[in-house]
Design a protein around this motif. Sequence first.
Motif, PDB file in Angstrom:
ATOM      1  N   LYS A 221     -31.308 -27.763 -28.661  1.00 14.00           N
ATOM      2  CA  LYS A 221     -30.665 -29.069 -28.761  1.00 14.00           C
ATOM      3  C   LYS A 221     -29.357 -29.094 -27.969  1.00 14.00           C
ATOM      4  O   LYS A 221     -29.056 -30.052 -27.247  1.00 14.00           O
TER       5      LYS A 221
ATOM      6  N   GLN B 213     -28.478 -31.408 -24.645  1.00 15.22           N
ATOM      7  CA  GLN B 213     -27.311 -32.286 -24.577  1.00 15.22           C
ATOM      8  C   GLN B 213     -26.459 -31.968 -23.355  1.00 15.22           C
ATOM      9  O   GLN B 213     -25.947 -32.874 -22.696  1.00 15.22           O
TER      10      GLN B 213
ATOM     11  N   GLU C 187     -25.565 -34.499 -20.274  1.00 13.77           N
ATOM     12  CA  GLU C 187     -24.177 -34.764 -19.895  1.00 13.77           C
ATOM     13  C   GLU C 187     -23.966 -34.520 -18.396  1.00 13.77           C
ATOM     14  O   GLU C 187     -23.305 -35.305 -17.712  1.00 13.77           O
TER      15      GLU C 187
END
Length: 203
Positions: free
Chosen positions: A150, A154, A158
């Motif tokens: 996870k 992310q 980004e």
Amino acid sequence: MAQPGSHVNSVDNTYRRKWDREEYLERARERADEEDGRLKPKSKVPPVQRKPLKHRDYEVDLESRLGKTQVVTPVAPLSQQAGYYCSVCECVVKDSANYLDHINGKKHQRALGMSMRVERASLEQVQQRFETLKKRKVTSSFTEQDLDNKILKQQQEEEERKRQRREKKKERRKEKAVEEDLEDCDQEVAAMMGFAGFGSTKK
């Protein structure tokens, strides 16, 4: 006051009314029969057995018409009028709080064939429920690998967002440079023609 010896015609008001007892006894019997008829149920129908109350197996849609405008006409069918329409009871409720009160209320539940009593759970049902909840908790437990995946995902998202922002900045700079070149060109043409400018106040 009447004087002795004078003859006065007077009305006999000492008459006592005589009641017909048999007539009034008959009326009393008829009235008693009517009252007995009203008190007794007309037909002995067994009471309706309704199912116990159950939780809803569907999601209540309160937000689909939120923030939308609608033309309201007095001749529109109930389902198309403003507010929340209940197809079971065929009524329109004006706001979401009253709609929730309605679908949780006695009238709506009776129309669905349910009483307002909740079925009493047995010991076996409670134990089975605990078992299913334990299994669900075990299968949905979070491991370190899931957490690492996870976090990595992310970070990638980004980085992608930053890259897109950089590209947009570059495009804007190029567009600005092209516009400045055109302005310089316009000023040169104006100077050659003998104008101070083309009349634009924008700088």
